[in-house]
Design a protein around this motif. Structure first.
Motif, PDB file in Angstrom:
ATOM      1  N   LYS A 198       0.834  -1.208   0.000  1.00  0.00           N
ATOM      2  CA  LYS A 198       0.000   0.000   0.000  1.00  0.00           C
ATOM      3  C   LYS A 198       0.869   1.257   0.000  1.00  0.00           C
ATOM      4  CE  LYS A 198      -4.267  -1.521   2.310  1.00  0.00           C
ATOM      5  NZ  LYS A 198      -4.054  -2.788   3.032  1.00  0.00           N
ATOM      6  N   ILE A 199       1.906   1.251   0.821  1.00  0.00           N
ATOM      7  CA  ILE A 199       2.785   2.417   0.891  1.00  0.00           C
ATOM      8  C   ILE A 199       3.539   2.585  -0.426  1.00  0.00           C
ATOM      9  CG2 ILE A 199       4.738   3.449   2.118  1.00  0.00           C
ATOM     10  CD1 ILE A 199       3.834   1.770   4.581  1.00  0.00           C
ATOM     11  N   ALA A 200       3.980   1.467  -1.015  1.00  0.00           N
ATOM     12  CA  ALA A 200       4.675   1.535  -2.302  1.00  0.00           C
ATOM     13  C   ALA A 200       3.776   2.146  -3.369  1.00  0.00           C
ATOM     14  CB  ALA A 200       5.132   0.141  -2.715  1.00  0.00           C
ATOM     15  N   ARG A 201       2.483   1.872  -3.281  1.00  0.00           N
ATOM     16  CA  ARG A 201       1.537   2.390  -4.275  1.00  0.00           C
ATOM     17  C   ARG A 201       1.106   3.826  -3.981  1.00  0.00           C
ATOM     18  NH1 ARG A 201      -2.944  -0.923  -3.416  1.00  0.00           N
ATOM     19  NH2 ARG A 201      -3.779   0.710  -2.059  1.00  0.00           N
ATOM     20  N   ASP A 202       0.824   4.118  -2.710  1.00  0.00           N
ATOM     21  CA  ASP A 202       0.181   5.386  -2.344  1.00  0.00           C
ATOM     22  C   ASP A 202       1.101   6.350  -1.603  1.00  0.00           C
ATOM     23  OD1 ASP A 202      -2.167   4.350  -3.428  1.00  0.00           O
ATOM     24  OD2 ASP A 202      -2.789   3.484  -1.505  1.00  0.00           O
ATOM     25  N   GLY A 203       2.354   5.973  -1.339  1.00  0.00           N
ATOM     26  CA  GLY A 203       3.246   6.853  -0.602  1.00  0.00           C
ATOM     27  C   GLY A 203       2.827   6.986   0.856  1.00  0.00           C
ATOM     28  N   ARG A 204       3.096   8.133   1.442  1.00  0.00           N
ATOM     29  CA  ARG A 204       2.803   8.316   2.870  1.00  0.00           C
ATOM     30  C   ARG A 204       1.323   8.146   3.177  1.00  0.00           C
ATOM     31  NH1 ARG A 204       0.689  12.446   5.097  1.00  0.00           N
ATOM     32  NH2 ARG A 204       1.937  12.332   6.982  1.00  0.00           N
ATOM     33  N   ALA A 205       0.442   8.452   2.231  1.00  0.00           N
ATOM     34  CA  ALA A 205      -0.995   8.271   2.458  1.00  0.00           C
ATOM     35  C   ALA A 205      -1.337   6.806   2.695  1.00  0.00           C
ATOM     36  CB  ALA A 205      -1.785   8.813   1.271  1.00  0.00           C
ATOM     37  N   GLY A 206      -0.519   5.899   2.172  1.00  0.00           N
ATOM     38  CA  GLY A 206      -0.748   4.484   2.390  1.00  0.00           C
ATOM     39  C   GLY A 206      -0.482   4.046   3.816  1.00  0.00           C
ATOM     40  N   PHE A 207       0.124   4.922   4.592  1.00  0.00           N
ATOM     41  CA  PHE A 207       0.371   4.641   6.016  1.00  0.00           C
ATOM     42  C   PHE A 207      -0.480   5.522   6.923  1.00  0.00           C
ATOM     43  CE2 PHE A 207       2.550   5.205  10.062  1.00  0.00           C
ATOM     44  CZ  PHE A 207       2.951   3.914  10.386  1.00  0.00           C
ATOM     45  N   TYR A 208      -0.530   6.812   6.647  1.00  0.00           N
ATOM     46  CA  TYR A 208      -1.134   7.773   7.579  1.00  0.00           C
ATOM     47  C   TYR A 208      -2.621   8.032   7.320  1.00  0.00           C
ATOM     48  CZ  TYR A 208       3.650   8.669   9.012  1.00  0.00           C
ATOM     49  OH  TYR A 208       4.934   8.536   9.479  1.00  0.00           O
ATOM     50  N   GLU A 209      -3.152   7.443   6.273  1.00  0.00           N
ATOM     51  CA  GLU A 209      -4.563   7.635   5.960  1.00  0.00           C
ATOM     52  C   GLU A 209      -5.183   6.291   5.597  1.00  0.00           C
ATOM     53  OE1 GLU A 209      -4.931  10.607   2.893  1.00  0.00           O
ATOM     54  OE2 GLU A 209      -3.320  11.829   3.758  1.00  0.00           O
ATOM     55  N   GLY A 210      -6.508   6.262   5.499  1.00  0.00           N
ATOM     56  CA  GLY A 210      -7.211   5.086   5.002  1.00  0.00           C
ATOM     57  C   GLY A 210      -7.162   3.898   5.933  1.00  0.00           C
ATOM     58  N   GLU A 211      -7.167   2.706   5.327  1.00  0.00           N
ATOM     59  CA  GLU A 211      -7.289   1.469   6.097  1.00  0.00           C
ATOM     60  C   GLU A 211      -6.120   1.248   7.044  1.00  0.00           C
ATOM     61  OE1 GLU A 211      -7.621  -1.603   3.216  1.00  0.00           O
ATOM     62  OE2 GLU A 211      -9.693  -1.107   2.653  1.00  0.00           O
ATOM     63  N   THR A 212      -4.928   1.613   6.620  1.00  0.00           N
ATOM     64  CA  THR A 212      -3.748   1.381   7.462  1.00  0.00           C
ATOM     65  C   THR A 212      -3.822   2.212   8.737  1.00  0.00           C
ATOM     66  OG1 THR A 212      -2.449   0.974   5.478  1.00  0.00           O
ATOM     67  CG2 THR A 212      -1.241   1.364   7.517  1.00  0.00           C
ATOM     68  N   ALA A 213      -4.096   3.508   8.593  1.00  0.00           N
ATOM     69  CA  ALA A 213      -4.203   4.363   9.774  1.00  0.00           C
ATOM     70  C   ALA A 213      -5.362   3.932  10.656  1.00  0.00           C
ATOM     71  CB  ALA A 213      -4.373   5.814   9.345  1.00  0.00           C
ATOM     72  N   ASP A 214      -6.471   3.549  10.034  1.00  0.00           N
ATOM     73  CA  ASP A 214      -7.635   3.129  10.817  1.00  0.00           C
ATOM     74  C   ASP A 214      -7.331   1.885  11.637  1.00  0.00           C
ATOM     75  OD1 ASP A 214     -10.591   3.438  11.355  1.00  0.00           O
ATOM     76  OD2 ASP A 214     -10.562   1.393  10.544  1.00  0.00           O
ATOM     77  N   ASP A 215      -6.550   0.959  11.087  1.00  0.00           N
ATOM     78  CA  ASP A 215      -6.183  -0.253  11.820  1.00  0.00           C
ATOM     79  C   ASP A 215      -5.377   0.092  13.065  1.00  0.00           C
ATOM     80  OD1 ASP A 215      -5.894  -3.252  11.936  1.00  0.00           O
ATOM     81  OD2 ASP A 215      -3.767  -2.725  11.741  1.00  0.00           O
ATOM     82  N   MET A 216      -4.399   0.995  12.931  1.00  0.00           N
ATOM     83  CA  MET A 216      -3.575   1.379  14.081  1.00  0.00           C
ATOM     84  C   MET A 216      -4.380   2.166  15.114  1.00  0.00           C
ATOM     85  SD  MET A 216       0.091   2.384  12.302  1.00  0.00           S
ATOM     86  CE  MET A 216      -0.585   3.338  10.938  1.00  0.00           C
ATOM     87  N   VAL A 217      -5.140   3.161  14.645  1.00  0.00           N
ATOM     88  CA  VAL A 217      -5.881   4.012  15.574  1.00  0.00           C
ATOM     89  C   VAL A 217      -6.976   3.225  16.283  1.00  0.00           C
ATOM     90  CG1 VAL A 217      -7.406   6.015  15.729  1.00  0.00           C
ATOM     91  CG2 VAL A 217      -5.336   6.137  14.345  1.00  0.00           C
ATOM     92  N   SER A 218      -7.685   2.373  15.562  1.00  0.00           N
ATOM     93  CA  SER A 218      -8.749   1.585  16.187  1.00  0.00           C
ATOM     94  C   SER A 218      -8.185   0.684  17.280  1.00  0.00           C
ATOM     95  CB  SER A 218      -9.458   0.730  15.130  1.00  0.00           C
ATOM     96  OG  SER A 218     -10.114   1.533  14.185  1.00  0.00           O
ATOM     97  N   ARG A 219      -7.035   0.078  17.020  1.00  0.00           N
ATOM     98  CA  ARG A 219      -6.422  -0.786  18.022  1.00  0.00           C
ATOM     99  C   ARG A 219      -5.995   0.013  19.246  1.00  0.00           C
ATOM    100  NH1 ARG A 219      -6.559  -5.166  20.825  1.00  0.00           N
ATOM    101  NH2 ARG A 219      -4.541  -6.098  21.344  1.00  0.00           N
ATOM    102  N   LEU A 220      -5.363   1.159  19.030  1.00  0.00           N
ATOM    103  CA  LEU A 220      -4.926   1.982  20.148  1.00  0.00           C
ATOM    104  C   LEU A 220      -6.111   2.483  20.974  1.00  0.00           C
ATOM    105  CD1 LEU A 220      -2.129   3.966  18.307  1.00  0.00           C
ATOM    106  CD2 LEU A 220      -1.776   2.399  20.229  1.00  0.00           C
ATOM    107  N   GLN A 221      -7.162   2.933  20.316  1.00  0.00           N
ATOM    108  CA  GLN A 221      -8.331   3.424  21.037  1.00  0.00           C
ATOM    109  C   GLN A 221      -9.012   2.303  21.814  1.00  0.00           C
ATOM    110  OE1 GLN A 221     -10.774   5.393  18.106  1.00  0.00           O
ATOM    111  NE2 GLN A 221      -9.582   7.301  18.208  1.00  0.00           N
TER     112      GLN A 221
END
Length: 528
Positions: A198-221
């Protein structure tokens, strides 16, 4: 030159390009990138990405990085701060009201927003020749198809088994079959491979936005964390100005606060007045002076260093010659100081990377999730190990390193760069949490005071003052240990080696590169 009849290795020498990392697969990937037309920045980030897979206890895309860079080998050093910040809701009053007396070493409150991926993308865009997709390709391969676990990685991996067991997702990925992998096992991380794609395809947005960010934030919350999607989306690293000092004609550059790099510079300033080159390099007097200079420098680090976006740090005063003179006057060559406060410095797991290319672009690059496997929290769908840098914050509102919204913690990982006469001379670094300033100073003085070659300087015996004790590696002689004890030091043996480092030395006159990699890790230097 080392005595060839004793075990050891020679420095690696080449002309076109050189990379040194703590893992053979990362070094090879970096050299492959150089030979494919990438430059030193491309190679360093390629290596960091590989190590995010093959050294999961030490680093990952859920961590931070710092970078020092000399374009075309010039003497002007660029610095990039890729360390993450506390959540916007992380107010000290919240923690005090909830009964916290410190930020825990693990769990959601230890997690600051990771800064590494933003830094990688920004640095490649600004200074690389290749893109993020090319830089991540080897890491994706190893995550998807598997990699062989190396010996030092296995040693470190076995230590935090209990912590990994506490998180079901960490246990599923990193304790396959209910145990830590051993040296020679093949390990795979398919979830992380998908995230890297995802990061290779979308750059930083592939980490800090979308499904990837939601996975990290949901787990932390879900675990009680204060993080939000906005905290991740707004993460940005910064170019900044290095802090520097001169030591015997060499200019030594470090990251500024929130980084602990000035601690090493302060130690060098103090030691410069002792002319340690006339001593036995592995003897008690030299080690004692290093220990005492370190104790004074760490006292100032712990009392004064914080995020300069939030607090004023007296950098100019700390690095002045007058201040070094005052500190030096407190040191007795024959007795250990007794009045300094006791300081416990945690270790950490980190990777350091040194790369120089044919154009003499020189990169000093360090990446980490802090403690072994960071916070112990892993994204359920993404396989991302989240760092625990927040544990470095204080909960004293009067302290410069007190937690605050959007603030960066005092950070231990510190790349180093040496320049001389307006040219890059040596990107270098020594890993190991609180040990790193000691490690930088010991390495540099081994070379510049005692004339050791880069590999000898890396191999040499080490000591470290921590928690009222001097840890002395088994290679420190009995005579030196007894000499330290006579000076009032309590000496013990460390559980693991002290730190691990890499460097690449540029010889401009000969047109050569010399690399060294620490035997305390699995890594290697390799050039062509």
């Amino acid at each position: 030159m080392r005595d060839l009849q004793f075990p050891g290795r020679s420095p690696v020498r080449a002309t076109e390009g050189m990379a040194a990392t703590s893992h053979p697969l990362a070094t090879l990937a970096a050299v492959d990138m150089l030979r494919a037309g990438g430059n030193a920045m491309d190679a360093a980030i390629t290596a960091a990405a590989v190590q995010a897979v093959v050294e999961p206890q030490s680093t990952g895309i859920g961590g931070d990085c710092f970078v020092l860079y000399c374009p075309n080998g010039g003497g002007d050093v660029l610095a990039f701060n890729g360390s993450g910040r506390a959540p916007a809701a992380a107010n000290v009053d919240w923690y005090l009201e909830k009964g916290f007396d410190r930020i825990p070493a693990g769990g959601p409150h230890s997690v600051t927003v990771p800064g590494a991926v933003d830094a990688w993308c920004r640095l490649l865009e600004d200074h690389g020749r290749k893109g993020i997709a090319d830089a991540l390709a080897p890491a994706i391969h190893y995550a998807e198809h598997g990699y062989v676990v190396h010996d030092r990685v296995a040693f470190d991996w076995a230590d935090p088994e209990t912590d990994l067991s506490a998180d079901e997702h960490a246990a599923r990925i990193f304790l396959p079959g209910g145990r830590a992998p051993v040296a020679g096992d093949v390990h795979r991380q398919p979830e992380l491979a998908a995230t890297l794609r995802k990061i290779a395809r979308d750059g930083r947005a592939g980490f800090y936005e979308g499904e990837t960010a939601d996975d990290m934030v949901s787990r932390l919350q879900a675990l009680g964390g204060l993080h939000t999607l906005d905290d991740f989306a707004s993460t940005r690293g910064d170019y900044t100005t290095p802090v520097s000092t001169s030591y015997h004609g060499y200019d030594i550059h470090q990251m500024p606060p929130n980084n602990q790099g000035l601690t090493a510079l302060l130690m060098l300033n103090v030691l410069s007045g002792f002319l340690p080159g006339g001593l036995d390099p592995n003897g008690a007097e030299r080690l004692h002076l290093e220990i005492e200079a370190g104790r004074l420098a760490y006292r100032d680090r712990d009392n004064l260093v914080g995020d300069q976006d939030h607090v004023a740090v007296p950098v100019k005063e700390l690095l002045s010659r007058d201040y070094a003179d005052r500190l030096r006057a407190e040191i007795d060559r024959d007795r250990a100081m007794t009045r300094l406060p006791r300081v416990a410095l945690p270790g950490s797991d980190t990777v350091y990377i040194s790369v120089v290319d044919r154009d003499r672009n020189a990169v000093s690059f360090i990446n980490s999730t802090y403690f072994s496997f960071g916070s112990g929290i892993v994204g359920p769908k993404t396989g991302i190990v989240l760092q625990n840098r927040g544990t470095s914050f204080r909960l004293d509102p009067r302290h410069p390193n007190c937690i605050a919204p959007g603030k960066r913690p005092m950070h231990t990982i510190m790349p180093g760069m040496v320049t001389r006469s307006g040219r890059a001379l040596m990107p270098f670094g020594v890993m190991g949490g609180g040990y790193q300033p000691f490690g930088h100073v010991h390495l540099l003085t081994n070379m510049f005071d005692f004339g050791m070659d880069p590999q000898e300087a890396m191999d040499a015996p080490r000591v470290f003052y921590n928690d009222d004790m001097v840890s002395a590696e088994r290679s420190v002689s009995a005579e030196a240990i007894e000499g330290l004890r006579r000076r009032g030091h309590k000496v013990t043996a460390p559980y693991e080696p002290l730190g691990g480092g890499q460097l690449v030395l540029i010889d401009w006159e000969k047109g050569t590169l010399t690399g060294a990699s620490d035997p305390r890790k699995d890594g290697m230097a390799l050039g062509y």
